[in-house]
Each structure stands twice: as C-alpha cells, then as structure tokens.
Motif scaffolding. Structure first.
Motif, mmCIF file in Angstrom:
data_model
loop_
_atom_site.group_PDB
_atom_site.id
_atom_site.type_symbol
_atom_site.label_atom_id
_atom_site.label_comp_id
_atom_site.label_asym_id
_atom_site.label_seq_id
_atom_site.Cartn_x
_atom_site.Cartn_y
_atom_site.Cartn_z
ATOM 1 N N VAL A 240 36.654 33.374 44.821
ATOM 2 C CA VAL A 240 36.284 33.200 43.407
ATOM 3 C C VAL A 240 35.863 34.531 42.777
ATOM 4 N N ASP A 241 36.300 35.618 43.363
ATOM 5 C CA ASP A 241 35.983 36.937 42.807
ATOM 6 C C ASP A 241 36.633 37.092 41.434
ATOM 7 N N ASN A 242 36.017 37.905 40.567
ATOM 8 C CA ASN A 242 36.604 38.218 39.258
ATOM 9 C C ASN A 242 38.033 38.740 39.457
ATOM 10 N N PRO A 243 39.040 38.166 38.755
ATOM 11 C CA PRO A 243 40.431 38.561 39.006
ATOM 12 C C PRO A 243 40.712 40.039 38.776
ATOM 13 N N VAL A 244 40.092 40.621 37.739
ATOM 14 C CA VAL A 244 40.285 42.054 37.475
ATOM 15 C C VAL A 244 39.658 42.874 38.602
ATOM 16 N N LYS A 245 38.469 42.449 39.022
ATOM 17 C CA LYS A 245 37.774 43.129 40.124
ATOM 18 C C LYS A 245 38.565 42.982 41.424
ATOM 19 N N ALA A 246 39.156 41.816 41.630
ATOM 20 C CA ALA A 246 39.950 41.581 42.836
ATOM 21 C C ALA A 246 41.147 42.522 42.893
ATOM 22 N N LEU A 247 41.815 42.702 41.749
ATOM 23 C CA LEU A 247 42.941 43.643 41.687
ATOM 24 C C LEU A 247 42.472 45.073 41.911
ATOM 25 N N PHE A 248 41.355 45.419 41.303
ATOM 26 C CA PHE A 248 40.824 46.787 41.390
ATOM 27 C C PHE A 248 40.417 47.124 42.821
ATOM 28 N N ASN A 249 39.787 46.164 43.510
ATOM 29 C CA ASN A 249 39.278 46.400 44.865
ATOM 30 C C ASN A 249 40.268 45.984 45.954
ATOM 31 N N ALA A 250 41.477 45.557 45.550
ATOM 32 C CA ALA A 250 42.490 45.088 46.505
ATOM 33 C C ALA A 250 41.931 43.975 47.397
ATOM 34 N N ASN A 251 41.220 43.032 46.773
ATOM 35 C CA ASN A 251 40.699 41.853 47.477
ATOM 36 C C ASN A 251 41.816 40.804 47.489
ATOM 37 N N TYR A 252 42.565 40.735 48.597
ATOM 38 C CA TYR A 252 43.778 39.913 48.617
ATOM 39 C C TYR A 252 43.501 38.417 48.642
ATOM 40 N N ILE A 253 42.352 38.022 49.161
ATOM 41 C CA ILE A 253 41.993 36.601 49.089
ATOM 42 C C ILE A 253 41.815 36.202 47.620
ATOM 43 N N GLY A 254 41.101 37.031 46.854
ATOM 44 C CA GLY A 254 40.914 36.770 45.424
ATOM 45 C C GLY A 254 42.226 36.831 44.664
ATOM 46 N N ILE A 255 43.057 37.836 44.977
ATOM 47 C CA ILE A 255 44.361 37.972 44.316
ATOM 48 C C ILE A 255 45.226 36.745 44.592
ATOM 49 N N LEU A 256 45.238 36.307 45.853
ATOM 50 C CA LEU A 256 46.013 35.111 46.226
ATOM 51 C C LEU A 256 45.551 33.887 45.445
ATOM 52 N N SER A 257 44.236 33.668 45.398
ATOM 53 C CA SER A 257 43.716 32.458 44.757
ATOM 54 C C SER A 257 44.039 32.455 43.263
ATOM 55 N N TRP A 258 43.831 33.580 42.570
ATOM 56 C CA TRP A 258 44.100 33.622 41.134
ATOM 57 C C TRP A 258 45.594 33.566 40.822
ATOM 58 N N ALA A 259 46.402 34.186 41.659
ATOM 59 C CA ALA A 259 47.854 34.130 41.442
ATOM 60 C C ALA A 259 48.361 32.702 41.633
ATOM 61 N N LEU A 260 47.816 32.000 42.630
ATOM 62 C CA LEU A 260 48.203 30.599 42.858
ATOM 63 C C LEU A 260 47.805 29.723 41.676
ATOM 64 N N VAL A 261 46.585 29.914 41.168
ATOM 65 C CA VAL A 261 46.097 29.112 40.042
ATOM 66 C C VAL A 261 46.917 29.396 38.787
ATOM 67 N N LEU A 262 47.136 30.668 38.487
ATOM 68 C CA LEU A 262 47.914 31.034 37.297
ATOM 69 C C LEU A 262 49.358 30.555 37.423
ATOM 70 N N GLY A 263 49.928 30.696 38.626
ATOM 71 C CA GLY A 263 51.298 30.223 38.843
ATOM 72 C C GLY A 263 51.420 28.730 38.608
ATOM 73 N N ALA A 264 50.443 27.964 39.112
ATOM 74 C CA ALA A 264 50.442 26.509 38.915
ATOM 75 C C ALA A 264 50.287 26.167 37.438
ATOM 76 N N ALA A 265 49.422 26.915 36.728
ATOM 77 C CA ALA A 265 49.201 26.668 35.300
ATOM 78 C C ALA A 265 50.443 26.985 34.471
#
Length: 410
Positions: free
Chosen positions: A132-157
């Motif tokens: 549940v990390d901030n999506p911008v922060k996840a991209l900036f810090n290369a947090n792949y768990i956060g990137i995966l979760s937000w990409a999945l949610v946005l893709g589904a939406a």
C-alpha cells in the motif's frame, strides 16, 4: 563505422558479454590506473537498468491486466508455488551442506549503523506495507511490491476503458520495451566496466582467507542451480530440464552476477521470457514478483552464515531445529528485499533461534560484507535466473498437459 556496429550487433549477446568480460579482466590486471575511465560504463549500465525497470514493470502489467480476457489462464498459482518451494529447498540444502562441511568463522567487527529486523512478524509487516505504498514513491524507490499492486489495481480499473485508452497504454509499454532493448545492447560495455571495478578495487587477497566459507556458500548455490532446480523443473515438464536451466543461467545469470541487482535484471529476464515465447500476461507479473519473493540465494546465505556462527560458538543443533531454520530462512529470504541491507541483515533474526546474542550475530553480518563481492553476485545470479526458469517451467507444464510440443529456443 556503421557497418562495423551492424556486424557487432549481429554477434550473439552472450558472446559479446564474454568479450566485454575478457577485456575488463585484462584491463584490470594489465593497466588498472590508465583504464579507470571504463568504470563509468558499468555505472551507466546498472543505473540505466535500475531506472527503466520500474517504469517497464508498471506499464507492462497495467497494459496486460487492462486487456486480459476472462478465462485466460496465467499460471500464477503454479509459479508462486514453485517460487516458495524453490526457496525452501535452497535453505534446506544449505542446512544439510553446512552439517556435512561445517564452517568456523573468525568474527570481524560489525558495520555500524545497521539495524536488523526484530522478528519474522516485522519482516512480513514491512513486506505487506510495501503493497500500500504511495504509487509515486513506489516508482521512485523501485518498490516492486508496491508497483505490482498499483499496476494490478489500475489495470483492473481500466478493463472497461475505451480501446483507444488501452492502445495508448500499450504504446507506452512498447516504447519502454524498446528502450530496454537499447540498454541491454549496452551490456558488453557495462559488464566490462563492472568486472574492471570489482577486480581493480576489491582484489582477491581478502577473499582468500574466507575460502572455506565461500566454497560452502557458492557450492550450495551451484548445487541448487544445477541439481535441485533441474529436479523441480523435470517433475513439472517431464523433459530434460538442462537446456532450459543452462539457457537461464547463461542469458540471465551472467548479467545478474555482475549487476548484483535483481531489480536491474528484470528487463533482461523479460527479454528472455519473450525469446522463450512465454505468455506476456504471465511473465509481466511473475518476473517482478520473483525479484521480491523468489530468493533461493538469500535462503542459502542466511542458513550457511547462521550455522557457521552456531559451529563457531560450539552450539549443538538437533534435526527439528535445523528444519525450523530451513523454514525460517525461506520466510526471511522472501522478505529480504524489503529490508535495508538485504539477506545479510536477516542473519541476526535466524541466529536468535539458537539464542546467539545480537552483538555476536552482527559480527557474522560483518563477515558477510567481507565476502559480499562474490556471495552477493552468486546469490543474485541464482535468484534472478530462477525467476525465468520457474516461470517457463509452469508454462511448459501447462503445454504438456494440453498435449503441445515444448520447444526451447537456443
């Protein structure tokens, strides 16, 4: 000049990397002072891969999920089972080898400023909070768990979005993929710079005094890569696993060995998955996920160094405790990427299982940093190459069940 570049690009990438490797070794041994400028090539290569990887993962997954059709199987359950099984068996292998070839350490001073996690719950909590990390922060810090979760949610939406919107996202994904191909073509120069830096600045004298420890660590990782993993893959695909195993080690493991970063190797792995003809919907998710939870090398490191501390202190270990260590090292390894310092900082957590004080455990971490040049390189090569191996094994197993021929592109 253009003709020369064209001919160079027609040569196999692996052969070009080997040439870059040989040149880097020669320069480091022959003219280390005069050739210092080549270090910049390694820094640029790793920096470019690390920079483009989060964007690549984000757009690939968002595009794949938004266009995903109901009923299309992605094999993710099988891949996750393989990831967890492989990590556990790696830890178990390291425990068995450590009993057969016990290691005694000369404990070095621990590095200052390092804070190991307080327990398994803390490791898992950090892993879940990354979701549940901030999506911008996840991209900036290369947090792949956060990137995966937000990409999945946005893709589904975006599943019900107009086709023009989906096309635009796909175009972005294709553009980033093309950039990745350009960066990977820079690999021979990058590898040359990385190997030059490793040899000219680190040297091998310090590592020689820890030869026994390195032999056990690297031996375990080789055994996992060349014996344990092939057995797992054979059980799934019922076919000679070594062409696939060796291909993954050659085309993914080599670059991972020198970049020492699973995140930087994500673009390399995705390109290899494409070469193998795997389902893009599957590998666009499984590869970045694997860089986070598929940590066989980390499980080996945690088990070997923990039992080395146990042997050094003369603590007796029974079989149930050894089995618990295998499970604990696998769980800790899955959370290693969410902890500063990676797998080494999870050693005190494993040492606590045997009642080893934290100050002594941190000295073991200090030893880990001394051998880290080779340990981390081999660990990353095993982790990253196995991401592709298990993704391919799951898909080939599905093809076998459907009666399709399994073809491994060489």
């Amino acid at each position: 000049m253009k003709k020369l570049i064209k001919q160079w690009n027609q040569v196999s990438l692996v052969l070009r990397i080997i040439i870059g490797l040989a040149v880097g070794i020669f320069l480091a041994l022959a003219i280390p002072e005069q050739a210092k400028f080549v270090i910049i090539f390694g820094s640029l290569f790793v920096g470019a891969l690390k920079s483009i990887a989060p964007i690549l993962v984000f757009f690939l997954i968002m595009s794949a999920i938004s266009k995903h059709k109901s009923g299309h199987q992605t094999n993710m359950k099988s891949i996750i089972v393989l990831y967890l099984l492989g990590t556990f068996l790696a830890g178990f292998t390291a425990v068995v080898v450590s009993f057969i070839f016990p290691v005694t350490l000369t404990l070095a001073m621990a590095r200052g400023g390092l804070t190991p996690p307080g327990g398994v719950v803390e490791v898992l909590k950090a892993l879940l909070m990354n979701v549940v990390d901030n999506p911008v922060k996840a991209l900036f810090n290369a947090n792949y768990i956060g990137i995966l979760s937000w990409a999945l949610v946005l893709g589904a939406a975006l599943k019900n979005a107009p086709d023009t919107t989906k096309t635009m996202i796909t175009n972005f994904s294709d553009a980033v993929t093309q950039i990745v191909k350009w960066v990977i073509d820079f690999a021979p120069l990058g590898i040359m710079g990385l190997v030059f830096e490793a040899i000219s600045t680190t040297g091998m004298k310090v590592l020689a005094s820890y030869g026994h420890l390195l032999a056990v660590l690297i031996g375990c990782m080789l055994f996992v890569a060349l014996v344990v993993n092939p057995i797992i893959v054979y059980i799934y695909i019922r076919k000679n696993p070594f062409p696939l195993v060796l291909m993954c080690l050659r085309e993914s493991g080599i670059t991972a060995f020198f970049t020492r970063s699973s995140a930087a190797n994500i673009p390399v792995n995705m390109r290899l998955c494409e070469k193998l003809g795997l389902d893009k919907d599957t590998y666009s998710v499984s590869i970045p996920l694997g860089s986070t939870i598929n940590m066989a090398g980390a499980a080996v490191t945690i088990s070997v160094l923990t039992l080395a501390a146990v042997t050094t202190l003369g603590i007796k270990v029974d079989l149930p405790t050894a089995f618990i260590l295998s499970v604990l090292s696998a769980v800790c390894a899955c959370g290693a990427s969410g902890v500063a310092g990676g797998s080494l900082l999870l050693i005190p957590l494993a040492c606590s299982l045997f009642g080893i004080p934290n100050d002594i455990a941190m000295k073991v971490v200090g030893v880990g940093f001394i051998v880290g040049v080779l340990q981390d390189s081999c660990e990353t090569a095993l982790n990253s190459s196995t991401d592709v191996l298990f993704t391919a094994a799951a898909e080939f197993a599905k093809m076998r069940k459907e009666g399709k021929e399994i073809i491994i592109n060489k």
